[in-house]
Scaffold this motif. Structure first.
Motif, PDB file in Angstrom:
ATOM      1  N   LEU A  14       1.227   7.256  -4.029  1.00 59.61           N
ATOM      2  CA  LEU A  14       2.452   6.356  -3.667  1.00 59.61           C
ATOM      3  C   LEU A  14       3.643   5.794  -5.070  1.00 59.61           C
ATOM      4  CD1 LEU A  14       3.638   4.317  -1.594  1.00 59.61           C
ATOM      5  CD2 LEU A  14       1.545   2.495  -2.672  1.00 59.61           C
ATOM      6  N   ALA A  15       2.659   5.585  -6.312  1.00 56.02           N
ATOM      7  CA  ALA A  15       3.150   4.828  -7.338  1.00 56.02           C
ATOM      8  C   ALA A  15       4.456   6.685  -7.679  1.00 56.02           C
ATOM      9  CB  ALA A  15       2.156   5.620  -8.349  1.00 56.02           C
ATOM     10  N   LEU A  16       3.649   7.455  -7.454  1.00 56.20           N
ATOM     11  CA  LEU A  16       4.531   9.271  -7.661  1.00 56.20           C
ATOM     12  C   LEU A  16       5.850   9.293  -6.934  1.00 56.20           C
ATOM     13  CD1 LEU A  16       2.048  11.641  -8.899  1.00 56.20           C
ATOM     14  CD2 LEU A  16       3.955   9.786 -10.362  1.00 56.20           C
ATOM     15  N   SER A  17       5.348   8.264  -5.825  1.00 53.27           N
ATOM     16  CA  SER A  17       6.602   8.253  -4.183  1.00 53.27           C
ATOM     17  C   SER A  17       7.893   7.494  -4.706  1.00 53.27           C
ATOM     18  CB  SER A  17       5.855   8.438  -3.347  1.00 53.27           C
ATOM     19  OG  SER A  17       5.826   7.611  -2.700  1.00 53.27           O
ATOM     20  N   LEU A  18       7.421   6.482  -5.598  1.00 51.61           N
ATOM     21  CA  LEU A  18       8.042   5.502  -5.572  1.00 51.61           C
ATOM     22  C   LEU A  18       8.720   5.676  -6.561  1.00 51.61           C
ATOM     23  CD1 LEU A  18       6.095   2.235  -4.613  1.00 51.61           C
ATOM     24  CD2 LEU A  18       7.817   3.128  -3.036  1.00 51.61           C
ATOM     25  N   ALA A  19       8.658   5.959  -7.716  1.00 50.61           N
ATOM     26  CA  ALA A  19       9.420   6.799  -8.952  1.00 50.61           C
ATOM     27  C   ALA A  19       9.784   7.054  -8.711  1.00 50.61           C
ATOM     28  CB  ALA A  19       8.245   6.877  -9.809  1.00 50.61           C
ATOM     29  N   GLY A  20      10.006   8.151  -7.694  1.00 54.02           N
ATOM     30  CA  GLY A  20      10.776   9.244  -7.146  1.00 54.02           C
ATOM     31  C   GLY A  20      12.269   8.901  -6.213  1.00 54.02           C
ATOM     32  N   CYS A  21      11.528   7.526  -6.184  1.00 46.35           N
ATOM     33  CA  CYS A  21      12.455   7.119  -4.619  1.00 46.35           C
ATOM     34  C   CYS A  21      13.634   6.013  -5.840  1.00 46.35           C
ATOM     35  CB  CYS A  21      12.851   7.001  -3.853  1.00 46.35           C
ATOM     36  SG  CYS A  21      11.436   5.664  -3.946  1.00 46.35           S
ATOM     37  N   GLY A  22      13.720   5.868  -7.319  1.00 47.66           N
ATOM     38  CA  GLY A  22      14.851   5.030  -7.541  1.00 47.66           C
ATOM     39  C   GLY A  22      13.907   3.698  -7.828  1.00 47.66           C
ATOM     40  N   ILE A  23      12.425   3.922  -7.421  1.00 45.59           N
ATOM     41  CA  ILE A  23      12.845   2.431  -7.735  1.00 45.59           C
ATOM     42  C   ILE A  23      12.964   1.411  -9.138  1.00 45.59           C
ATOM     43  CG2 ILE A  23      10.330   2.836  -8.345  1.00 45.59           C
ATOM     44  CD1 ILE A  23      11.184   0.029  -5.867  1.00 45.59           C
ATOM     45  N   ASN A  24      12.587   2.098 -10.336  1.00 46.85           N
ATOM     46  CA  ASN A  24      12.487   2.030 -11.842  1.00 46.85           C
ATOM     47  C   ASN A  24      14.310   2.189 -12.251  1.00 46.85           C
ATOM     48  OD1 ASN A  24      10.140   0.370 -12.175  1.00 46.85           O
ATOM     49  ND2 ASN A  24       9.606   2.284 -12.626  1.00 46.85           N
ATOM     50  N   SER A  25      14.826   3.462 -11.615  1.00 49.22           N
ATOM     51  CA  SER A  25      16.179   3.753 -12.410  1.00 49.22           C
ATOM     52  C   SER A  25      17.481   3.200 -11.544  1.00 49.22           C
ATOM     53  CB  SER A  25      16.534   5.295 -12.134  1.00 49.22           C
ATOM     54  OG  SER A  25      16.027   5.547 -10.504  1.00 49.22           O
ATOM     55  N   ILE A  26      17.423   3.015 -10.723  1.00 49.75           N
ATOM     56  CA  ILE A  26      18.513   2.564  -9.429  1.00 49.75           C
ATOM     57  C   ILE A  26      18.820   1.094 -10.562  1.00 49.75           C
ATOM     58  CG2 ILE A  26      19.587   1.016  -7.516  1.00 49.75           C
ATOM     59  CD1 ILE A  26      19.313   3.858  -7.720  1.00 49.75           C
ATOM     60  N   PRO A  27      18.125  -0.546 -11.088  1.00 50.92           N
ATOM     61  CA  PRO A  27      18.590  -1.573 -11.824  1.00 50.92           C
ATOM     62  C   PRO A  27      18.721  -0.676 -13.106  1.00 50.92           C
ATOM     63  CG  PRO A  27      15.467  -1.768 -11.165  1.00 50.92           C
ATOM     64  CD  PRO A  27      16.410  -0.509 -10.098  1.00 50.92           C
TER      65      PRO A  27
END
Length: 197
Positions: A14-27
């Protein structure tokens, strides 16, 4: 035992999938855009701060052409009233209003420079106009940096996999790039400080 291994594996997945969908990069990308916009505003403020000194220098040299001095002062005052926060960067109309107000300042400064050829020999005037020219260059660079950050952000929120996180978690909207709204702005103005050989 299988359950004990499955939970951490699911958590990691779950953590990897969230990281892959911009959870941190968008902000991060959005904050970069806002920082670049702050630099644009910083340079516009620098120009606004220089204008009263320029007006005082011109007034000291002569009282003629009060109309142009009034235009410069009014354009500066109008531009100072049009504020654009980082949260308004997705509003194309707000961006256009800001660009229009700043364009009026640029035009009034060009008229001032053209109207006072006799002031070119005065040191204070020449120094101030040189500082304003440098500030205009800084503004152009800052707007370019802002537009590059906007392009990167807008691309990121529209491409897979970041588009998923951008929509689901942030409701991200495209940010409006800075565009010239002043008629004739696509043509570089002729600036003559009288120091060309």
């Amino acid at each position: 035992m299988r359950t004990a291994l499955t939970r951490p594996a699911l958590g990691l997945g779950l953590a990897l999938s969230l990281a892959g969908c911009g959870i941190n990069s968008i902000p991060t990308a959005e904050e970069n855009v806002k920082a670049k916009w702050a630099e644009v505003q910083n340079n516009y403020q620098r120009r606004a701060d220089l204008i009263p000194n320029l007006v005082s220098t011109v007034r000291a040299a002569g009282a003629q052409e009060k109309d142009i001095l009034t235009q410069v002062t009014q354009a500066r005052a109008s531009a100072s009233q049009v504020q654009l926060s980082g949260d308004q960067l997705t509003d194309p109309q707000a961006m256009a209003n800001f660009a229009r107000a700043q364009g009026a300042v640029t035009l009034s400064l060009q008229r001032l420079q053209e109207a006072y050829p006799e002031l070119k020999s005065q040191g204070n005037y020449t120094t101030l106009m040189s500082q304003l020219e440098g500030t205009e260059n800084r503004i152009a660079i800052a707007r370019n940096d802002y537009n590059q950050a906007v392009q990167s952000y807008n691309t990121q929120i529209r491409t897979f996999p970041d588009a998923i996180g951008a929509r689901i978690f942030y409701g991200a909207k495209p940010i409006t790039p800075f565009t010239a709204t002043t008629p004739g702005a696509e043509t570089a103005p002729k600036v003559d400080f009288g120091n060309a050989g």
